[in-house]
Structures are given as C-alpha cells and as structure tokens.
Scaffold this motif. Structure first.
Motif, mmCIF file in Angstrom:
data_model
loop_
_atom_site.group_PDB
_atom_site.id
_atom_site.type_symbol
_atom_site.label_atom_id
_atom_site.label_comp_id
_atom_site.label_asym_id
_atom_site.label_seq_id
_atom_site.Cartn_x
_atom_site.Cartn_y
_atom_site.Cartn_z
ATOM 1 N N VAL A 108 10.419 1.893 -3.068
ATOM 2 C CA VAL A 108 9.521 2.199 -1.950
ATOM 3 C C VAL A 108 9.416 0.995 -1.026
ATOM 4 N N TRP A 109 9.160 -0.168 -1.605
ATOM 5 C CA TRP A 109 8.997 -1.375 -0.790
ATOM 6 C C TRP A 109 10.347 -1.857 -0.269
ATOM 7 N N ALA A 135 21.226 0.260 -2.478
ATOM 8 C CA ALA A 135 21.236 1.031 -1.235
ATOM 9 C C ALA A 135 19.830 1.249 -0.692
ATOM 10 N N SER A 136 18.808 0.995 -1.529
ATOM 11 C CA SER A 136 17.427 1.149 -1.079
ATOM 12 C C SER A 136 17.055 0.127 -0.021
ATOM 13 N N LEU A 149 12.168 -8.248 -2.293
ATOM 14 C CA LEU A 149 13.248 -8.291 -3.274
ATOM 15 C C LEU A 149 12.670 -7.932 -4.624
ATOM 16 N N SER A 150 13.428 -7.228 -5.424
ATOM 17 C CA SER A 150 12.992 -6.875 -6.768
ATOM 18 C C SER A 150 13.871 -7.566 -7.797
ATOM 19 N N PRO A 151 13.264 -8.084 -8.882
ATOM 20 C CA PRO A 151 14.074 -8.607 -9.983
ATOM 21 C C PRO A 151 14.585 -7.505 -10.905
ATOM 22 N N LYS A 209 0.834 -1.213 0.000
ATOM 23 C CA LYS A 209 0.000 0.000 0.000
ATOM 24 C C LYS A 209 0.867 1.261 0.000
ATOM 25 N N LYS A 210 2.087 1.180 0.524
ATOM 26 C CA LYS A 210 3.001 2.319 0.427
ATOM 27 C C LYS A 210 3.396 2.568 -1.029
#
Length: 445
Positions: free
Chosen positions: A356-357, A373-374, A364-366, A62-63
C-alpha cells in the motif's frame, strides 16, 4: 530511521503533541493478552497508533491503516509523537493513556522500552511472518534478551549518493565506485565550476551517517557492531582511520560547497535544494533514499532522470556499505486494546500492508515478499532491491542504536563532536577521544 528513520520527517516541524491527547478518548477497553485472533473481525474496536511521521509520511501511513480497517473493521487513530518518542510514550503510560501500537525509529529506544517492561512479545503469527520475509538482521534488531518485540515495517537505505546528471555531464565524470574515485569526481566538478558536495552540517545526524558509511566499508561489519555496542572504544585506531578519511573531504574547500562555515549553517532540506533547487550550489548530496522524494516533491525533479544516485562507494578496498534505518512496530503492555493492536502488527508483517505504502511512494520495505512492481518508479524499485539483496550484511544506523544522549540529541554527544570536527578536521585522534568520553557518559561503561 531515524530522522530520516531517519528521512523526510526531518523536514517537517515536530507535530503538536497535543493532538495525541485524543488517544484515550478513542481507544476501547480491551486488555486481552498478546495472543492473536487472526481472521476475526474487529468491528466496533479502535486501535491507537503513535509514531514520528508527519506530512506526506503520515498521510501515506494512514492509507495503510485504512487498508487494515477495510480488512478487519477496526477504526484507527494516529497520534504524532514528535522526535522524542521515549518521552511521549513514557508520559502516556504514566498517565494511564498508553497507545496500543508505537512505531519506534531507534533501536536504542526499542531496547529501552523493553528494559522498562513496557512491551508485549509479538504474537506467534508475527514471528512466523517475520521468519519467512525478513533477513535475520532485521529480526535481531527487534529482539531484546531473546524476546521478539519489534517488527520492522519501514526502512531507509542510507548508503546512496545523489547527484545532478547535468553537473556530471558538464564535468565529464561518471559515477564513482571507490572513495578515491568519489574525491576525484568531486574535484572534476569543482574544476567545471560547481563544488562537489552540499553537506547538511547544521543537522548533526547527517554527519553520523557520513561516518557510519565510511567506517562500515573501511573497518568491516564486526568492528561496526562492536562500536555500536560500545564494546569497542571510540579511541580504537579504526575510528581514527575513518575520521582521517572523512577529514580529507571535510577540509577540502573545493569539495564542500561554501566550506565548513556554510555547511554548518545548512540543514538537510537545504542541502537537497543546493543540488536540485533552481540555483544549484553543488553537484552532489549524500543521504538516504528519501533524497529522491524531496527532489521530486519540492523541486520537480524526476528520480532516475534529472535526480540520480549511485551507491556509497567502497573505501580503501572494503565492501560497499549498506547502512539502513527503520521504524519498528511494538505493542505496549498497558495498551487499552492490545489484542487489536497485535492484529495491526500482524497486518504490518504482510506484504499486502507494505505494498500500500510502496505504491504511494516515499517508502522502502525490508520485507522480501513485497512485489517490487509495487514501487512507483525504477529508482525506488532499484533501491528496494539493493536493500533486500544486502540481506544480513545490512547494518542499522549506528547512532540510532546508541543511547539518545550520545547518538540522538541536538547539540550534544556524537552530533556535536562531529559538527566540531567538520569545523576543524585537523586532529582526528583528539576527536576520537572526545567521542569516547561522550560515549562513556551515555553508555555508562
């Protein structure tokens, strides 16, 4: 990701589907085609989003939606689907109340949606962003019959073995890099007074993950892909070999905390507690990157300090496996505000959305454009780096690629067969034959 895509969603009870009945009341009546109007404001419009996420996962997503609202002016409504996304979406389409965007946690379900004719091709803007930021394998998993339908936004790294550093120190062992080394470290733990593994046998999906990591390393990516598509039979000698390897772990009471009987009564959250809770019963627990979040949130452990992991080790000289899960964003054909939904997917394709997440944790993002650093801690940062560096060698959770009747149903199919194998691992060849019989029924080939 399944269940935990895969992930912490296994911990929470399925959210009430009744909440999703608000979808129709909050959606606007835009039936525009899939073409994007990137850059235009969406003030006064509402995008409805459905997904499996509950608890902290839903809160953190939701963020991301709030960031989309700040950027475009569109309002958003999130409705939890429960684990059975297919049933939820089918009922909404049938009732004329389809959400705009769905986050789909299984490749098999995404393919089902496409074959039912429920999905819109993603916009050229999304295709361009995906080409620039995703390893080809992630785009392939979102493509059906040459059409790109699903953008993978959230990933899980399911090739991590978590351990209590204090237990390793007491046993005098280091992080192993091979399967033989893993078993040796496990016996050293047992000799020091603590069984090696807490295994969540009550949740059959964890056993499929064990098998997939062993199989990918031992048999290689090509056979893994063939088995996932059922173009290779489960009676193949490579399957028997992987089951025989697993049997060496499952049958050893020094390695399985409490033995098979206890393991079959242990669900995934409890398996994490048995390693990182106040009364440890084991030194290690195998599962995905999300174990670290549970150890932190539920038991106050600090990932990288008193909750560490090492990569799932190479088996019999193969490569260390990288098995992943994930959630793909799709836009439904019968969405009431499909154009705005497409804008949301374009936003999800950006590093901005993922960051954001990433900052919130448990993610984790692909997307290889996301600034590492996020991520909020070194452990998650290193896991994300490992996932990105694996590139096209990543293989999606095999059971998530299968029809749900085989790879995603409690008490049935692969889950049930592997639970029976954990109970009695004495005949890998017979287990392979049972798996093949179940696969034939589910794949219809």
């Amino acid at each position: 990701m399944r269940r935990p895509s895969t992930t912490p969603r296994r911990i929470a009870a399925a959210a009430s589907v009744a909440l999703a009945l608000t979808l129709g009341a909050s959606a606007c009546g835009d039936t525009a085609p899939s073409g994007s109007t990137s850059g235009d404001r969406l003030d006064g419009q509402t995008v409805t989003v459905a997904g499996v996420w509950t608890g902290s996962e839903q809160d953190n997503f939701k963020k991301v939606l709030a960031a989309f609202t700040a950027k475009t002016g569109a309002k958003t409504v999130f409705a939890p689907t429960g684990d059975n996304v297919s049933t939820f979406v089918g009922s909404k389409i049938e009732g004329g109340n389809a959400p705009d965007v769905v986050l789909v946690p299984q490749v098999g379900v995404l393919h089902q949606f496409a074959q039912e004719g429920w999905l819109r091709p993603l916009s050229p803007e999304t295709v361009k962003a995906a080409d620039a930021s995703l390893a080809g394998v992630w785009k392939d998993y979102g493509t059906v019959d040459g059409t790109y339908y699903g953008l993978y936004f959230k990933a899980a790294h399911k090739s991590t073995v978590w351990y209590a550093p204090s237990a390793f120190a007491q046993a005098g062992v280091a992080e192993p890099t091979s399967w033989a080394g893993l078993l040796k470290a496990g016996h050293a733990l047992a000799d020091s007074g603590l069984p090696a593994f807490a295994i969540a046998g009550e949740d059959g999906w964890t056993l499929t993950d064990w098998f997939e990591n062993v199989y990918l390393s031992q048999a290689g990516a090509l056979k893994y892909d063939e088995l996932a598509q059922h173009s290779l039979k489960w009676t193949d000698e490579s399957v028997v070999r992987a089951l025989t390897t697993l049997a060496g772990l499952f049958k050893d009471k020094q390695l399985v905390a409490g033995g098979a009987r206890t393991a079959l009564q242990t669900d995934f959250p409890s398996s994490v507690e048995r390693v990182f809770g106040p009364a440890p019963k084991a030194g290690m627990v195998y599962e995905g990157d999300f174990v670290g979040g549970i150890a932190k949130d539920e038991f106050g452990k600090t990932p990288g300090t008193d909750a560490k992991f090492f990569p799932f080790p190479a088996v019999d000289g193969g490569k260390p496996p990288v098995v992943s899960g994930g959630d793909a964003a799709v836009v439904l054909k019968k969405a009431k505000n499909a154009a705005a939904g497409m804008r949301l997917v374009e936003f999800l394709a950006s590093p901005e959305a993922a960051q954001v997440w990433a900052a919130a944790g448990g993610f984790l993002s692909p997307n290889n454009k996301v600034d590492l650093a996020s991520y909020g801690d070194d452990t998650t940062r290193n896991t994300a780096r490992s996932l990105i560096e694996a590139g096209d060698s990543v293989r999606f959770d095999m059971s998530d690629q299968a029809p749900a009747a085989f790879g995603g149903t409690k008490g049935a199919g692969e889950w049930k067969v592997l639970q029976d194998f954990l109970r009695d691992p004495s005949d890998p060849r017979a287990t392979a034959a049972r798996l093949e019989a179940e696969a034939v029924k589910a794949y219809r080939n």
